[in-house]
Design a protein around this motif. Structure first.
Motif, PDB file in Angstrom:
ATOM      1  N   TYR A 188       2.890  25.199  16.268  1.00 54.76           N
ATOM      2  CA  TYR A 188       4.131  24.414  16.309  1.00 54.76           C
ATOM      3  C   TYR A 188       5.251  24.875  15.098  1.00 54.76           C
ATOM      4  CZ  TYR A 188       1.821  20.678  18.907  1.00 54.76           C
ATOM      5  OH  TYR A 188       1.303  20.046  19.617  1.00 54.76           O
ATOM      6  N   ASP A 198       8.561  21.521  19.418  1.00 57.54           N
ATOM      7  CA  ASP A 198       8.580  20.171  19.400  1.00 57.54           C
ATOM      8  C   ASP A 198       7.367  19.559  19.066  1.00 57.54           C
ATOM      9  OD1 ASP A 198      11.108  17.743  20.139  1.00 57.54           O
ATOM     10  OD2 ASP A 198       9.019  17.132  20.271  1.00 57.54           O
ATOM     11  N   THR A 222       6.086  16.635  19.546  1.00 61.91           N
ATOM     12  CA  THR A 222       5.678  15.911  20.499  1.00 61.91           C
ATOM     13  C   THR A 222       5.668  16.275  22.074  1.00 61.91           C
ATOM     14  OG1 THR A 222       7.911  14.532  20.544  1.00 61.91           O
ATOM     15  CG2 THR A 222       6.279  13.371  19.438  1.00 61.91           C
ATOM     16  N   THR A 223       6.769  17.007  22.317  1.00 63.62           N
ATOM     17  CA  THR A 223       6.705  17.420  23.657  1.00 63.62           C
ATOM     18  C   THR A 223       6.151  18.749  23.975  1.00 63.62           C
ATOM     19  OG1 THR A 223       8.674  18.678  23.297  1.00 63.62           O
ATOM     20  CG2 THR A 223       9.069  16.184  24.110  1.00 63.62           C
ATOM     21  N   ARG A 224       6.046  19.529  22.532  1.00 63.86           N
ATOM     22  CA  ARG A 224       5.155  20.941  22.761  1.00 63.86           C
ATOM     23  C   ARG A 224       6.318  21.953  23.141  1.00 63.86           C
ATOM     24  NH1 ARG A 224       1.247  22.829  24.435  1.00 63.86           N
ATOM     25  NH2 ARG A 224       0.329  23.827  22.381  1.00 63.86           N
TER      26      ARG A 224
END
Ligand SMILES: Cc1cc2nc3c(=O)[nH]c(=O)nc-3n(C[C@H](O)[C@H](O)[C@H](O)COP(=O)(O)OP(=O)(O)OC[C@H]3O[C@@H](n4cnc5c(N)ncnc54)[C@H](O)[C@@H]3O)c2cc1C
Ligand SMILES: Cc1cc2nc3c(=O)[nH]c(=O)nc-3n(C[C@H](O)[C@H](O)[C@H](O)COP(=O)(O)OP(=O)(O)OC[C@H]3O[C@@H](n4cnc5c(N)ncnc54)[C@H](O)[C@@H]3O)c2cc1C
Lengths: 672, 672
Positions: free
Chosen positions: A219, A253, A255-257
């Motif tokens: 990330y 991101d 959360t969304t990756r």
């Protein structure tokens, strides 16, 4: 020589053979005689030897090996790389939950160093993909934040990295810039108006490349870029170049990756090994990075919007200071290389002690153990001895790493020696993997027997964290001035001397000769450098750089660099042998002595750089070869405890190191 | 020496450097001087050179390369092995449809030999998995039927094999028996009542193992087994052992593809390379094989139910005669090895001529081409020269293969030399792949750049069709008596001679020295053998075998075997150079001369076995190193045509051999 009659000149051999036909007293070959007179038997207990290698208390080492029995750590073959990557992420998270942290991630004063050393060390036997992922995240990414980030940045990002909840990567290399990271093209421009940095990939060669964990896992990224500070008021003024700095940049991101706006991510694609690590490529399109996300311990824009740096205007020194983590990584690579060599040697030797081929007179009769062939012993045992030697060298450089970091001389020594060791240890590993692979015949290629797979996964070790050849250039460049012509002692004279066996086997003689080899190669290299300089001067180009000169004499440069590192390895080995001999007792020679003697004499017998220099007379050289024969014999007598002492557990060795006939019965063994 | 003042003793180098500071005439290093006086420029046209290597008419070679542009031949990575196997089957079938047959599958008198040589040769550049599958089916399986089967068997099974409609495999190796196939345990008992053979796997170590194409592809198998003939009337009489014979055994149902009754088939599992070949394991449970399915050219039960054999009772010679196919396979391996070396060198050199690293003074300035570093040249060019040398050796052994097969002396020479060449060529390939892999840095590992993948797929070449180390034992054993002490000429004296540059560069000197090296090693080996024999005699064990003695002196044995093969390679190279120089004209030296000089002098400079023997005085040895420096320079000047002449087409080279920047743009290049 101990006994001149024992020289193996061909004339004498012929004489011996002739006289044997005349009388009944047995002629004896030099090796037999050496075993009786010069090489006492060895006293060897695997446990005691293991304690010498890895310490008395191996609790955490054993604990880690136990953890690796969890189904999550079953080896996988013939699965797509995406699956290998996912499994590696799970493994890393699982270990992090169990409390695994590499040494350097612990608060400095509150650390059970030995515990973490043992865990880290034990892991490296398992799989280089997992080690590399851990190295990229905990070593390079985490280490950079910790070494270079502000307290606020550390407080926010380190806890998230600790648990592998927010994995990160380390983005230095670019498509166009590998060995020479100083040439990277990614740019960071300070934006006065917005009060932030703007990171940009100006062209294709500037894409970040090979970034471990970037393609799928990470990330966050530590992104290295050339920093430019514009003139505060005059936009027509060219910006001031501050050299390379590191920035902590979110790339996905949480959360969304998905890649964040301005960030493009691509996979580096399938590799011939190490597919458990998702290497990626990164592009940045004018990505804004807040001021505090610059890892600015050594330099950056301060709260007043002014660039300031600990190193002043010395961009080059600043970059060197920032990269100290890479040297630490090299130490880790030396240690893992040795551990993987130990694993491969254990497998090949155990197979050699159960595999029979040739030597029976009829079908069904027991054949000869392949480990009983001298040819097979010559192939494996010198590698074993070198692995022992390197084991202590890697431990010694790790101690140097932990030594006082304000001592600049020590720091330089650490940098140079760790670079050189990285080369020789990883090359030794590749040689060992090739030799053990071949020593196992076809079985060496079977993935479940590990060696072939380790070959594929470890090939990269010669390249990453510093290409080996380039590392040796670093050594030559870094050390040649320590051996200034004026400081080189007059060359010792080893030729025309007759050495007794006990001298040839002694640490003093061996170390003297290795040392002599450094001085002699430094001497030759200096002469060559002087000639090149004189020539350049006469041709009106006196500013020829040392790099260029060292390349012109590349054979001499590499010979010198190797001599320095080989000497370091031998001297650390001897230091350890001396230490340990005072703590052990009993008659006969110690296993470390045996390993050191074989290691050093094998080099004197076989090292192309050494033998071409003719430091020793031919009869002495022949006697060394005979001594090697005797040493190989002693190793063979003790081979089981010598590999047992490495303590590689059975579940990391594959079927051929155990009952490989049972492992190959028809029932239930399909497609292993 | 041409000019004594040019010796590079350190004293002289110092003197030169000092004097340069005093006057203005430029000091010159020995390499510069050599280039001016001893090494004329090279006249080189890639096309002419290519014709020298691969013949004037390359129609079929080019045709084959064109076929490989078919989508079926796109390289695949990161796919399960089952998919690779299926694809290889499709490829083989496709080629068979196009009319592809390896040379030996054509009727002997009606053959366009050159056509099939060219096709076969061109294919080997593509993929070792495909070559191996073709080798297993067309070489070993098909070849055995053709060499050993009756006309009826040939008429039935060869046409089905021709089209790959009924693929077959060759089952010699067993779990317990690899290098020594004479030890296999699979049994064939003649059954008088039923008038057939009964094939049986008596235990786990007798399972057939590593059988290429057995796991998925093959319907038929040539199964090797120990033949036992029971007493015709007295069942209590132990059966008579006739040694190893080959049987053509169906293993899968032609319609359902299931294993036939009594046959168990398992996969050998995932390997570290060559997963496009489905290696399998086979068990036979009292499988009945009709009499005519014994491949009985040299021995079998006749129509009257009586065993008869061309070789009488000599089981050992009969087995040797049956295995002549394996030697042919070794020639094929030498040729493919060289072709794969050419491919890897072409890739690494082209990358080296476009990749820049270091040497710029500031960001954005052009860096130095890595191929311009002498260090990089030393790493690649000697391998290039050796590849040239080996090219002609492989062609020469292929001619020997095709020579009169009734000349037993020639046949033995063919067997021994092809075994030795197989070792040195495949090891050279593995060295070349490692060096070129590292020379490409990280890019060398990327599957699409081929080198890493070739490394994985070619590792097996050191093992199959005869383990390399064992092959060299074969050479030592097969040749040592050609160099009987009485027949060894008095040793020449090379020391204390001062050779001119032109002598050192001449074919005569180089070949003399290689020849001398054989004699000197034979001399030492004989002395050692005599000593061992005398010792054994005195100890009351006079029947010690030559195998055991050669192993006792394994370093000397291997040195001797290598000397024999290296000399063979050099002499074939020189023969070709002489031939070609009469057919070409122009001034300057020829590219073959350049390659031969570098190949031979590099060995004299670097071969550990040669330099340890001190055949030459130190100043001569130093001069040779300087000459090597000059030769490397000349190679560098001509490097593009020197690799272009190999004629490896672009679509087999991967992106880094071309425009690798363009191949790495962000768009459309995900996950290559
Ligand atoms: C699997 C993998 C994982 C990696 N992970 C990361 C990562 O997480 N983060 C990261 O930033 N980087 C990473 N790297 C990049 C790695 O550090 C580089 O590959 C390495 O520094 C070598 O650079 P290069 O591949 O560009 O080779 P190059 O520098 O192009 O070298 C090619 C060849 O040129 C030779 N050469 C170069 N300079 C000279 C000279 N002066 N004289 C003589 N010869 C020379 C070298 O010896 C080498 O053989 C990774 C690489 C790989 C393959
Ligand atoms: C991918 C693959 C495909 C194959 N395809 C086929 C096929 O289609 N059909 C078939 O029949 N076979 C096949 N083989 C088998 C192959 O021929 C054998 O692997 C080979 O002969 C070596 O035997 P081994 O693997 O049992 O090694 P071993 O014979 O066990 O050798 C192991 C080690 O012992 C050493 N050694 C052995 N003897 C001595 C000695 N006297 N002195 C010193 N050292 C010694 C060797 O050097 C080697 O390093 C294949 C193998 C592989 C891996």
């Amino acid at each position: 020589m101990a006994n001149n009659n024992s020289a193996t000149s061909t004339a004498q051999l012929r004489l011996a053979s002739l006289s044997a036909q005349l009388d009944t007293t047995a002629p004896r070959d030099p090796v037999t005689e050496i075993l009786e007179t010069s090489l006492p038997p060895v006293r060897l207990h695997a446990d005691a030897l293991s304690a010498l290698l890895d310490g008395q208390d191996q609790t955490w080492r054993k604990w880690t090996f136990e953890q690796l029995k969890h189904p999550l750590f079953e080896y996988q073959y013939n699965v797509p790389k995406e699956e290998l990557v996912t499994r590696n992420q799970e493994r890393t998270r699982h270990l992090a939950k169990l409390g695994f942290r590499p040494t350097w991630t612990e608060p400095k004063d509150n650390i059970d160093k030995d515990k973490f050393m043992q865990i880290q060390d034990a892991l490296s036997y398992f799989d280089n993909g997992l080690s590399t992922l851990n190295g990229a995240h905990f070593g390079l990414y985490y280490g950079s934040i910790r070494e270079l980030g502000s307290e606020a940045v550390q407080n926010k990002w380190l806890p998230l990295a600790d648990t592998f909840e927010v994995p990160g990567c380390f983005a230095l290399t670019e498509l166009g810039h590998g060995s020479n990271p100083r040439g990277i093209e990614t740019e960071a421009h300070w934006d006065f108006k917005e009060g932030c940095y703007i990171i940009n990939t100006p062209n294709t060669t500037a894409q970040k490349y090979w970034i471990g964990a970037a393609a799928e896992t990470a990330y966050m990224s530590v992104v290295w870029a050339q920093l430019y500070i514009p003139h505060p008021t005059d936009p027509s003024h060219p910006p001031s170049h501050k050299g390379i700095h590191a920035f902590l940049v979110p790339i996905r991101d949480l959360t969304t990756r998905s890649p964040l706006p301005g960030v493009t991510i691509r996979n580096c694609g399938s590799k011939s090994g190490l597919n458990g690590v998702d290497n990626g490529r990164l592009w940045f399109d004018h990505v804004k990075v807040p001021r505090h996300m610059c890892l600015d311990k050594y330099g950056g824009v301060n709260e007043q919007g002014v660039y300031e740096s600990f190193f002043g205007d010395n961009n080059d020194q600043r970059f060197g200071g920032q990269l100290v983590n890479l040297s630490e990584g090299r130490v880790g690579l030396s240690i893992s290389s040795d551990n993987i060599s130990k694993t491969a040697l254990t497998i090949a030797v155990r197979y050699g002690l159960t595999r029979r081929q040739f030597g029976a007179r009829q079908v069904g009769e027991l054949e000869t153990l392949i480990m009983d062939y001298k040819l097979h012993q010559r192939r494996l045992y010198p590698l074993l001895a070198q692995t022992y030697a390197q084991h202590f060298a890697a431990r010694a450089i790790a101690r140097l790493r932990d030594a006082d970091k304000t001592d600049l001389k020590l720091l330089k020594q650490f940098h140079v020696i760790s670079s050189g060791l990285k080369s020789l240890h990883t090359w030794h590993l590749l040689d060992t993997l090739q030799a053990t692979r071949e020593a196992c015949g076809g079985q060496g290629l079977k993935s479940s027997n590990r060696i072939g797979q380790m070959k594929a996964d470890c090939d990269v070790m010669a390249t990453y964290e510093g290409d080996n050849q380039v590392m040796l250039i670093t050594v030559a460049k870094g050390c040649i001035n320590d051996y200034k012509p004026t400081r080189i002692p007059p060359l010792a004279n080893f030729t025309s001397q007759h050495f007794s066996d006990s001298t040839l086997l002694s640490p003093k003689f061996q170390l003297d000769l290795f040392q002599h080899h450094i001085h002699a190669s430094a001497h030759r290299l200096h002469a060559a450098i002087d000639l090149s300089r004189a020539q350049a001067k006469a041709q009106g180009t006196p500013n020829i750089g040392l790099d260029k000169i060292l390349d012109t004499h590349s054979a001499l440069s590499q010979e010198f660099a190797r001599a320095v590192i080989e000497h370091w390895i031998l001297s650390e080995f001897i230091a350890q042998e001396t230490l340990s001999s005072s703590s052990t007792s009993g008659t006969g020679s110690s296993p470390l002595t045996l390993m050191r003697q074989l290691h050093a004499l094998w080099k004197l017998d076989m090292d192309q750089n050494i033998i071409r220099r003719r430091y020793l007379d031919e009869p002495v050289q022949e006697r060394i070869r005979d001594l090697v024969g005797g040493l190989l014999h002693r190793v063979h007598e003790n081979i089981t405890p010598l590999v047992d002492a490495f303590g590689v557990p059975d579940h990391l060795l594959g079927p051929i190191a155990g009952d490989w006939v049972q492992a190959n019965v028809a029932e239930g063994s399909e497609d292993i």
